[in-house]
Every structure is written in C-alpha cells, then in structure tokens.
Design a protein around this motif. Sequence first.
Motif, PDB file in Angstrom:
ATOM      1  N   ASN A 124       1.025  -0.913   0.126  1.00 42.10           N
ATOM      2  CA  ASN A 124       0.193  -0.185   0.101  1.00 42.10           C
ATOM      3  C   ASN A 124       0.529   1.007   0.233  1.00 42.10           C
ATOM      4  OD1 ASN A 124      -1.257   2.188   0.616  1.00 42.10           O
ATOM      5  ND2 ASN A 124      -3.647   0.158   0.992  1.00 42.10           N
ATOM      6  N   VAL A 125       1.326   2.243  -1.209  1.00 41.16           N
ATOM      7  CA  VAL A 125       2.104   3.295  -1.624  1.00 41.16           C
ATOM      8  C   VAL A 125       1.238   4.554  -0.641  1.00 41.16           C
ATOM      9  CG1 VAL A 125       3.480   2.595  -2.867  1.00 41.16           C
ATOM     10  CG2 VAL A 125       1.277   2.862  -3.597  1.00 41.16           C
ATOM     11  N   LEU A 126      -0.008   4.072  -0.368  1.00 36.71           N
ATOM     12  CA  LEU A 126      -0.752   5.450  -0.031  1.00 36.71           C
ATOM     13  C   LEU A 126      -0.146   5.457   2.031  1.00 36.71           C
ATOM     14  CD1 LEU A 126      -4.642   4.641  -1.564  1.00 36.71           C
ATOM     15  CD2 LEU A 126      -2.547   6.846  -1.771  1.00 36.71           C
ATOM     16  N   THR A 127      -0.724   4.097   1.660  1.00 39.17           N
ATOM     17  CA  THR A 127      -0.431   4.358   4.019  1.00 39.17           C
ATOM     18  C   THR A 127       1.258   4.079   4.014  1.00 39.17           C
ATOM     19  OG1 THR A 127      -1.514   2.339   4.050  1.00 39.17           O
ATOM     20  CG2 THR A 127      -2.418   3.959   4.823  1.00 39.17           C
ATOM     21  N   ARG A 128       2.011   3.549   2.680  1.00 39.43           N
ATOM     22  CA  ARG A 128       3.170   3.055   2.590  1.00 39.43           C
ATOM     23  C   ARG A 128       3.430   1.969   4.454  1.00 39.43           C
ATOM     24  NH1 ARG A 128       7.224   7.458   5.189  1.00 39.43           N
ATOM     25  NH2 ARG A 128       6.736   8.399   3.388  1.00 39.43           N
ATOM     26  N   GLU A 129       2.330   0.457   4.075  1.00 35.57           N
ATOM     27  CA  GLU A 129       2.983  -0.280   4.535  1.00 35.57           C
ATOM     28  C   GLU A 129       2.377  -2.069   3.508  1.00 35.57           C
ATOM     29  OE1 GLU A 129      -0.358  -0.429   6.841  1.00 35.57           O
ATOM     30  OE2 GLU A 129      -1.940   0.538   5.641  1.00 35.57           O
TER      31      GLU A 129
ATOM     32  N   GLN B 122       7.150   3.591  -3.285  1.00 39.12           N
ATOM     33  CA  GLN B 122       5.749   5.271  -3.550  1.00 39.12           C
ATOM     34  C   GLN B 122       6.777   6.559  -4.747  1.00 39.12           C
ATOM     35  OE1 GLN B 122       5.810   6.335   0.527  1.00 39.12           O
ATOM     36  NE2 GLN B 122       3.785   6.069   0.704  1.00 39.12           N
TER      37      GLN B 122
END
Lengths: 608, 608
Positions: free
Chosen positions: A35-40, A318
């Motif tokens: 998940n590149v929106l939340t970096r996880e 990201q």
Amino acid sequence: MRKRRPWHEVATRLVDVAAGREPAELVIRNGRWVNVLTREVVAGIDIAVCSGRIACIVADAAYCTGAGTRVIEAEGRFLVPGLTDAHMHVESSMCTITEYVRAVLPHGTTAIFADPHEIANVFGLDGVRMMAAEAAAMPINVFLQMPSCVPSAPGLETPGARITAREVEEAMSWPGVIGLGEMMNFPGLAGNDEQMHAEVAAAMRAGKTVGGHYASPDLGRGFHAYLAGGPADDHENTREVDAMERARRGLRPMLRLGSAWHDVAAQITAVTERGLDPRQFILCTDDVHAATLVREGHMDRVLRHAVALGCDPLVALQMMTINPAEHFGVARDLGCLAPGRYADLVLADSLEEFAAGMVIAGGEVAAEAGRLLLDLPAWAHEERFRHSVHIPRRLAAADFAVPCGDADGTVTANVIGVLENQAPTRHLTAELAVAGGTVQPDPANDVLPLALVERHRGSGALVNGFVHGFGFTGDCAVASTVAHDSHHLLVVGTGAESMAQAANTLADSGGGVVVVRAGKVAALVELPVAGLMSGERAEVVAGKSARVVRAMRDCGCTLNNGYMQLSLLALVVIPELRISDLGLVDVNRFAHIPVISQIRKERSEWHS
Amino acid sequence: MRKRRPWHEVATRLVDVAAGREPAELVIRNGRWVNVLTREVVAGIDIAVCSGRIACIVADAAYCTGAGTRVIEAEGRFLVPGLTDAHMHVESSMCTITEYVRAVLPHGTTAIFADPHEIANVFGLDGVRMMAAEAAAMPINVFLQMPSCVPSAPGLETPGARITAREVEEAMSWPGVIGLGEMMNFPGLAGNDEQMHAEVAAAMRAGKTVGGHYASPDLGRGFHAYLAGGPADDHENTREVDAMERARRGLRPMLRLGSAWHDVAAQITAVTERGLDPRQFILCTDDVHAATLVREGHMDRVLRHAVALGCDPLVALQMMTINPAEHFGVARDLGCLAPGRYADLVLADSLEEFAAGMVIAGGEVAAEAGRLLLDLPAWAHEERFRHSVHIPRRLAAADFAVPCGDADGTVTANVIGVLENQAPTRHLTAELAVAGGTVQPDPANDVLPLALVERHRGSGALVNGFVHGFGFTGDCAVASTVAHDSHHLLVVGTGAESMAQAANTLADSGGGVVVVRAGKVAALVELPVAGLMSGERAEVVAGKSARVVRAMRDCGCTLNNGYMQLSLLALVVIPELRISDLGLVDVNRFAHIPVISQIRKERSEWHS
C-alpha cells in the motif's frame, strides 16, 4: 486487449461487484497488499477486478467470485502497483512505443510519461500526433508530454519542424497528453521569452503539469527565476543539494537512472539520510537504450538500484507509483492499488530483490516470468513517417572537402573536442594543412572530418567541420540520423569516400546508424521511423546496436560510448562547440563561428 | 483587496522579481520556513512577494528589495502556510461567508472548502450561485463543493429546491467550484442510483474531486460498494479502523474537530501510533458554531488539538495545508510556501502552542494579533435571498392541534425521542389523551407538541407530531428555520399559543431561532439570509445564540445542546424517527408513518 475506460463509465459495474451482486472477472487471492498510500504492507488480501479496474480490496473476495471468474492464487506474494516511468523519451531506445512496451511490460512497467521531443524535431505536431495514436493503442498507460522546445535553440539550427505555442495549446486537449514536456530553454523562461511563457500558460490553463529541465549547477537567481516561471518537476538535478532545494520549492526532483545517467545515488540521500519527506521525490529513467531494457530491465532495475542504496523499498515504490501519479494528476486512475483504479499490478516474491512475476495490466494477465502473454502487433506507421531522410542526390567524396582560398599552406581551424564520459565538448583549435585548395584533416593527431547533412527539407545543404577524440584509424566512417536535437545526418570518418558511403547508406535505409569500414557496411541499425526508431524488437535493436559499438571499436574508437558522443555533436544547447545545419556553433556565446579562423602559409601543430 | 490571479498571468512579473530585475512588493526577512513539502523547518529564509504570489524563497532577498518594497522582519518567527479547512459548511456558523472569513482569517485560515448544502436546500442552484459570488469576493480562497444530495431523501421531504445532475454538471464549470459535495446518499450510490452516479460522473469528467460521506460503522460490502462508486474523501469516519481502512483505499480520511464533532483523538493514532504515512490524512471542522470561532478559533484550534494528542506539528500542518491542496488539485496555488503559490502565510512564534501572529493573504497583510486589518465590507445579499420564509398567514394556536376522530379517549402516538449527545433519535410510542377531538400532549412525561411548518413554497402545510426529551416546562416554545436538511420551520413547545407566536416571530424576522417564554420573545437570532444566516458579525451571532441557549435552559431544557437537537428533528436520513413536511418518517424503513397509530377509548402510560 481491451480499451481502458474512465472510472465513471464502469462505476456501476464496479459497485455491483463490490456489493456482491455481480461476479468479478478476475479475483487475486491471498496477496500481500503493497500500500503506497499508507506506506505499509497488508497481508491476507484479495483483489476483485472487473472492466479493467479494481472493484474492491477485501480480506475475502469469495463473494465476488462466480462461475466465469478467473481466480489467481497469489499465495502470499506481494501485490505491487504497476511501476511508472515519470520522465522518459521512447526514442532514446530506438524502439517504437509498441516495442518499448513489449520490452518493459514484463518488467512490471504499466505506465510511462513520454516526451516525444525527438520525433517533434523531425515531424513537429504531426509526429506527436502519430505518437499519440500509437500510445493510445497500448495495453499500458502511455501518457505524452507535449514537447516545448522545438527547435532547442532557435536561430542556431533548423529542425525538421517547429512547435508553436498555439500547437502546444492544441495538444493540451488531446487525450493522453498529460502536460508540457521539459522546458529546456531555462534561460528563455528566466529571461521572459514570450513563446516559452505562452507554452507554460497553455499547460497551466489546461490544468496540466509543466515539465522542467534546469541543467545548471547554479542555484542562484537564474534558478529562482526559472522556478517562478512555472515548471513543476526537474530531472537535471544531480547533487543532493539540487534535489533538496528543488523539493522544498515544489519543483519535484526526478532522480534518473538511465543507461548513461546515474543520478540516484548522489541524491537519494536527501531522503535516506537527511530525512526529507519522500512525497516530492520521483524516480525515472529519462533515456534508456534497448540493450539496457533487454539486459537489465526498466523501473524494476531502478527499484533494485534504489534499494541497494539503502532506500526503504516502500519509499522507492512510492517514488515510482503514487508520487508520479499525483504529480501528473492521474492518481484516481493509477499509482496505487485501490478501488476504482486500473487493475495494473505486479506479483512479486520480494521487494528487496524485486523481480516482476506476473504482471496484470488493465485487468488482464499481460506477462509472466518475463514473458509477454498479450498479443501486441507491431505498429504500422504511416508511410510518410518512414521517409524522413531527404537528401536530393548521392553524396560523393568531394562533398566532404573543406575548401580554402589558397592552394597550399596552413589554416587554424575550430575543432570540436569530444570529452570522454561527458556531454559537453571542448572548443579546440588546430593548425591544419591546405593542399590543392582543400583543408586537410590530421588523422595522426585525431583531427577528423565531420559533416552534418541537412535531411529534413532536402535542401542539399552540407556543413563540414572537424572533430577530435574519436580515435578512428584506417579507412572508416560512422553516420547517424539520430543527431540531437534537430536530427540531421551526422557523419565522421577518416576518409571522404567512406563518409559518402555511410551517408548514402542511411539515405537508402531511411535513417539509422551505420559503420563503414574499408568500403563495406560493417554494422547498421536501420531506423526508418523518422530516422530515429526501428520497427524491430528491442532485442534486435540491442543486437544491432552492439554490432555498431563493436564495429566502432574495430575502427579504433576508444571512447566508452562513441556512438552517443557522435549523436550529441549537434546538440547546440550544451557547451562548448557544436555543429548544426547553419554551421559551427559556439555554445558559450550562442553564436555561429567559421570552421577556418585563420589562414597561414606555413604549417604548425594544433593546440587546445 | 486585490483579485487573485492565475500564476500564468503574473509569471513574468514573478520571474523578474526572482531574477532581481524588478523589486518585490513585499519581502519577509529572516523567517523559519515551515516546509510542508519536505516536512522540515529551514531557518534564515526570506520570501519575496509580488502580484499576490511568492516570487522566490531565498537566503537573502535583499536583491529583490527596492524603494517601494514593504519589508517585514520575521525575526526568526515561523513562516507557516495559510491554514485550510478542507470540509465545512459555512451555514453551520449561521454567519455569511464574509462574516465567517472575518472571524477565521485572524486565526490563520486562508482557504476553506465549503459545501453550501444548506443554502442549496433553500434556493437550489441559485443559492449556490449566490454563495459562489460572495466566495469570489473574499480575500482568502473560498472554494465551493457543489451539493450532491438535495433533497437528502427524495420522497421523504420537500426542500425549497432540488439539485439535478444537469445542474451539478453546469456548476462544475464555475470558477471556484472545486468538486462535488459530500455524497451522503451512500445507499443510493452503493445501490447504483442513477442520479447519484450521474453527479459523480459529472465531477469526474470535469477532473474534480468527489466528496464522500459514508455514515455507517459497517466496513463490509456496503462500504466497498460505496468506495467503488467514486468518492475520494470522507469525514464521517470516527474510529481508528475507519480511518485506516479508508486511507488504504484512497478515500482520504478527514478527521473532524467541529463544535460538536470530536473525531480527531480516536483516529489520529493511525498516524501517531500505527505509523501510517500521513499524506492521506486531512484535518477539518465540518460544522463550527460562531461561538466556537469567536472563543476558540478555527483551524488553529484543530492544530493545537492535534499537537496536544501527540501529533508532530509539521505532520498536523501537512494535514491542513498541502494534503487538502493536493486532494483538491490546487497544490500549485496553495498549501505550501513555494515559488508561484499565493502569498498566504502566517507568522507564528510556536508550532506547538500555535497562535497566528501576522496573517498575510494574497500578499497583503490581512490580520495581526487577532485583528483583521483588511477592509471587508459586509456582503449585501440580493433581496430575494432575504425572503425565504413563506408562510401565507399568521399562525394560531389551533394550527398546532392534532385532531382525532373521537372526541375523547386515548391514542397511541409515535413520538420522536431525543437522545442526549447523539444525532440519532429513538422511535418511541406514547399513550396520549384525547380531549375535545384533539390529541393532548403529556408535558408531565415530557411528551410535547412538535410541528413542522412548510416555508419554501408558501403552501401553508403544517405537520404536527410529538417529541420527548426536551424537558420544557412552563409556557414556552422554541422555533427554528434551521432544520436540516430541508430547512422548513420547526417549532416545539409546551403550549400552542407560544408555538404560534414563535413561528410568527420567525416569519417576521425572515427566519432564525427564537425562544418564546410566557408570551414574550426571550431570545432571537435573526437569520434573514435564506433563514439560515445572519448578516451580523460572528461575535454578535455568538452572543445571540448564547442567549437562545440560556433561554432554553430557563424553559427547563436540560439537554447539552438543545438547539442543535431541535434543528436535527427533520433530518430524515439519520434514524430512527423524524418529521418532514410530508409527515412523520420512520428512517429505519425510509417510510412515512402516521402520528397516531392506534385509537382507544381509555388512557394509559407511554412506552418506549
């Protein structure tokens, strides 16, 4: 391949699938969601796909699965958003867009942001339109940036076409045109050149991204003036301080790992060591040769490189997914794995040792284990784009003579000095002999004849000069219709006969790169499309290019990248001395100078 | 005040200043640059401003300073990008846009993203246009979101106007309209309601942001179906898990600190404890009363709150500057301090104990030490927007009688039960006496008459019902033309005479909130603009509102926020029982039900 459709056109279908009212077309089970929106990374995730887009991302998509649903078991592999090259020129690979896509899709690339600057120098707006048509037919997202600086140096060269501000404005409304291509004329923008500002304004009015190119280490007033003019990104930054000063001011730093550009290591420390928020940072290639694509990969190569430099893989991802997508205003369509976005994703075993396994593009399984699974026919370019080398007659040895008023004696000549591993050249002078009214090259001192043959308008114009640094020996010549930025025909050699043969060979092949040795064609890359691109596959282009390099070595060239050096000899925006269809150009003064600066009766040595 | 102009219209002037060729209009010297792009503070920075925008940010802008340049010495204070409220309704303050801006600008707010949903329920597109005109005249950025759900519940109520998909499409082209307002009809979108999808599609086609509103704790299929429909943000999330699941899926979580909403604490842990990348997170107010603005502030209050909860001030600032600016696609204009952006900034001594010192808006010193320095004339709304309470005749006590076929006996009545500190109501039933053919309230058990008076079309329609929970005693009534979402006139009281007087008072004042006690007007907030907004200053509105609250207490009301409870009694989208101009509404079943469910001859107690 299915055409990509806007979210709103398929929204009700996505809703039906997410609600469980209709089955998905494809369900990917049990992946690790990068998940590149939340970096996880979120484990144990299913993704349901229909109409080319993601319908939902849930812990268990069994409820979205019907009889006709294709189910792919991810078995805990990483689900990575498709990789994105945020700034690049397809022409640099000598491949067509189609062949570029064929080469990079199996490496996990599902979006490129291409500036067709080279084709624009040959065919102008018409060439950009041709690229846009091919781009639109691709199974991945191929966005175009409208070239901004054609010609690169008005008054110093004559390209095949010019791009006007009015044309920029027109192209801003074309589907797939995402913004203005790199604003290379940084002195022009900072000096309030009317056309440059009109182009930027056209992009801004259209709400599109203005690409930058500030190729100077000076971070003083010129830099600030350029920033105030409106560019939103830059890829010419090479030092950590360049990246930091740009990021702070909203000029998103794009860090390049091209075939020849190695600009990531020096700059990524701004994030990895200085701790800057990585949201402004973007990774890209700018220029990649076919051989690099074939042997080393594309953005996967950049990812491995960034990780090897100590960058967190999620941060590096990201920088090649959501960051460019947001930069270009397409984050609702791509750049992350989220509902509504294109189902562009890569299955991979590792983020640290990233290798694309399965690649899904627009909801279709497009590649697996490096093999393209889609049917991707070669693009058939209209015939007129395959006839761009207009030389009105066969060239002969006599065309490459530099005449001199006196029958004998010596002259002082301005000579372009090639610098190993550098794009700039040096402005040398040499004392050359005159014999029979013609200035003689000095092969013993590596001062060789160089010529630029006008090829766009069929004017028959031919500019002769001299170059130092290639080291060719014996009877040979090398010619190229890739000759940045105006892309005339460049030829350098030890003998006028071979030079004529090399040029005539390219006139016959519709453009390309050729090495002639002892009266024979030793290597040839045919580039019939605009004289810039082959229609063949990247592997073939890479193979032929390798033969050119070998043949140049066989001719005595000791430069690391002799072919690239040749293709840059006409790049009249980079100091110090260049050749154009209008003559020799002193780039330090942005002025034409003669080849022969002084005529004497006796001969002496050449000096730098 | 100077009109804000697009970057490209002033670019050459900015370039001239940055290059040192022309002097800046304003130079701020020696500040600590709060950089929300890189999430760092850079000390010793000067900012040069001209034409309302930032020309350059440099270590020493002395070279930009001329005779006419105003110089402000920051003396090491923080230079903070102007604060942004990413989701809010101006009408909730009961102030006009102008008075809202007057109140919040000295607190450092330089941009608001307002959804004029309330005015749209009264005046439709015309009302939105009126708000857009006022918004455009403001010294700060006032963006509008086009209301999406008017009426909120088609078929269950009749607002003053309806918004069609065609109108949404039209408004998308208006300057300052930034997207679609909160898509509250989440069952509609998830159920593929045609109009809701058409509205979302209109916003998407225009490249604008689709506001969300998913007011359910259910994160199952309904949630995923809603996401697939296209919304890009949400402010109805209240739990950490809500925020995380939204952020991961590109539904940007907006964390509210309104006057009544306290949703930051439970959710900001997603960033502060779970470590999610904060780029998806946004802070906003949604609904703030004038009293809160006057006493506690606006986004500065939210910032202090977030910091007190352990959030890094730079992260909290990103959530109210660059994050919303990127979300709404205006990051080239605002949301950070960088060249080309509006010169919207705040000088502050501390980020932890943030208090706006000087506020610069559009390059002008707009406020200092909490005092507005700009000349901001009150907005003169066209007369037609000041006459929205259309009640064709004086109301009398008899209008508030609930007739019953039988002269005497008892009935079972459906009663709205107010729940302390909650927006939902309970669906109660009560046994009520019938006397003289009229159903009697039961004040001893706090079952009081409630009426909704149609006020938009002048139909004279009046719906009577009963409510439990206000606790009024003695002879009193409270009425309001703020009655979400259709904003008819609501009145509750202990006696029909007082109810008539309260309603008639509001008819005279053109709308507002009134408390009548023992035949006298005990408190009145006049809201002549659409029956929703005062033309007076926030302090005045806050003072009058406080008198309403006091007067309601004097009447025996023990609710924490009795006025808000009254104004929500017609909100037919939140369970369980509401009143509308079409009758009582069972919101659980989205159906009308009668006030009297059963008629008996003998009387008994009421039950829940």
